[in-house]
Motif scaffolding. Structure first.
Motif, short mmCIF file in Angstrom:
data_model
loop_
_atom_site.label_atom_id
_atom_site.label_comp_id
_atom_site.label_asym_id
_atom_site.label_seq_id
_atom_site.Cartn_x
_atom_site.Cartn_y
_atom_site.Cartn_z
N TRP A 64 0.71 -1.16 -0.07
CA TRP A 64 0.08 0.02 -0.07
C TRP A 64 0.80 1.25 0.22
O TRP A 64 1.93 1.24 0.75
CB TRP A 64 -0.86 0.20 1.27
N ASP A 124 0.58 5.17 1.13
CA ASP A 124 -0.18 6.07 1.85
C ASP A 124 0.23 7.39 1.16
O ASP A 124 1.20 8.00 1.36
CB ASP A 124 0.13 6.26 3.50
N PRO A 138 -7.98 -0.30 2.54
CA PRO A 138 -6.65 0.49 2.58
C PRO A 138 -6.48 0.45 4.48
O PRO A 138 -7.22 0.25 5.10
CB PRO A 138 -7.06 1.95 2.45
N TRP A 158 -5.38 6.32 -0.80
CA TRP A 158 -4.23 5.37 -0.63
C TRP A 158 -4.46 4.58 -1.99
O TRP A 158 -5.43 4.70 -2.84
CB TRP A 158 -4.97 4.02 0.50
#
Length: 168
Positions: A130, A132, A154, A160
Motif C-alpha cells: 500500500w 499512503d 486500505p 491510498w
C-alpha cells in the motif's frame, strides 16, 4: 536548461496519462488528488491560493507519492478498467483500478472503503503493498494469491493506492 525542460515534460506526461486512464468521479470525491494530477503541472502552478492549494504542504506529499507510484507502476502501458469489471462490492466512487501487461494492478481509494479485486484469470504468485498518499510512505510487500477474488481495504483513512504485481 533543455534537460530541465525535458524532465518537466516527462513528469507532465506521466501525470497526464496515468490519470486520464481513470474515469473521473465527482470533483468533491477526489480533491485534491485528481484535481492536481489530472491537470498536470497546472494543478500546482496556476491554481494558487485562495482558489486552489498551490504547492502547499498538503500538495507536496501527493506529488511525491505520485512519483513513487510511477517509479513502481508501468503507466505507459496501463489501461483503466473504466467499467470497474475487476472490482466487486464497489460503491460509487469508492475505488478505481488500472492494470498493465506486466501483470501489475493499481487500485486507488480516495476515501477508504473496501472492495474485492477479481484476479480469477491471473495465475502465479502475487505480492502487494500500500502507498499512503498523504504521508508518501509504502507499506512492506506481502504475498497475495492470484486465481481468486482478493479483498482490499486500505490500512488507514484518506487517499491510498494498492499496488499488486507478480512476485519475483
Amino acid at each position: 536548461r533543455w534537460c530541465c525542460a525535458l524532465v518537466c515534460f516527462v513528469c507532465y506526461l506521466c501525470f497526464f496519462f496515468f490519470f486520464l486512464m481513470i474515469r473521473r468521479p465527482p470533483r468533491s470525491t477526489l480533491f485534491p488528488y485528481t484535481t492536481l494530477f489530472r491537470s498536470g503541472a497546472a494543478g500546482s502552478r496556476f491554481h494558487r491560493p485562495p482558489s486552489g492549494l498551490g504547492l502547499s504542504d498538503v500538495v507536496k506529499p501527493h506529488i511525491k507519492s505520485l512519483r513513487m507510484l510511477v517509479d513502481e507502476f508501468d503507466i505507459f502501458h496501463a489501461a483503466a478498467d473504466v467499467d470497474s469489471r475487476l472490482l466487486r462490492d464497489r460503491q460509487p466512487n469508492e475505488a478505481y483500478v488500472t492494470s498493465n501487461p506486466r501483470g501489475q494492478y493499481a487500485v486507488y481509494f480516495p476515501q477508504g472503503g473496501a472492495v474485492r479485486l477479481d484476479l480469477t484469470d491471473v495465475h502465479g504468485a502475487l505480492r502487494m503493498r500500500w502507498l499512503d498518499i498523504s504521508a508518501s510512505r509504502w507499506t512492506p510487500w506481502r504475498p497475495c494469491q492470484a486465481g481468486r477474488s482478493v479483498a482490499l481495504k486500505p490500512p488507514g483513512q484518506g487517499h491510498w493506492v494498492a499496488l499488486l504485481e507478480p512476485a519475483p
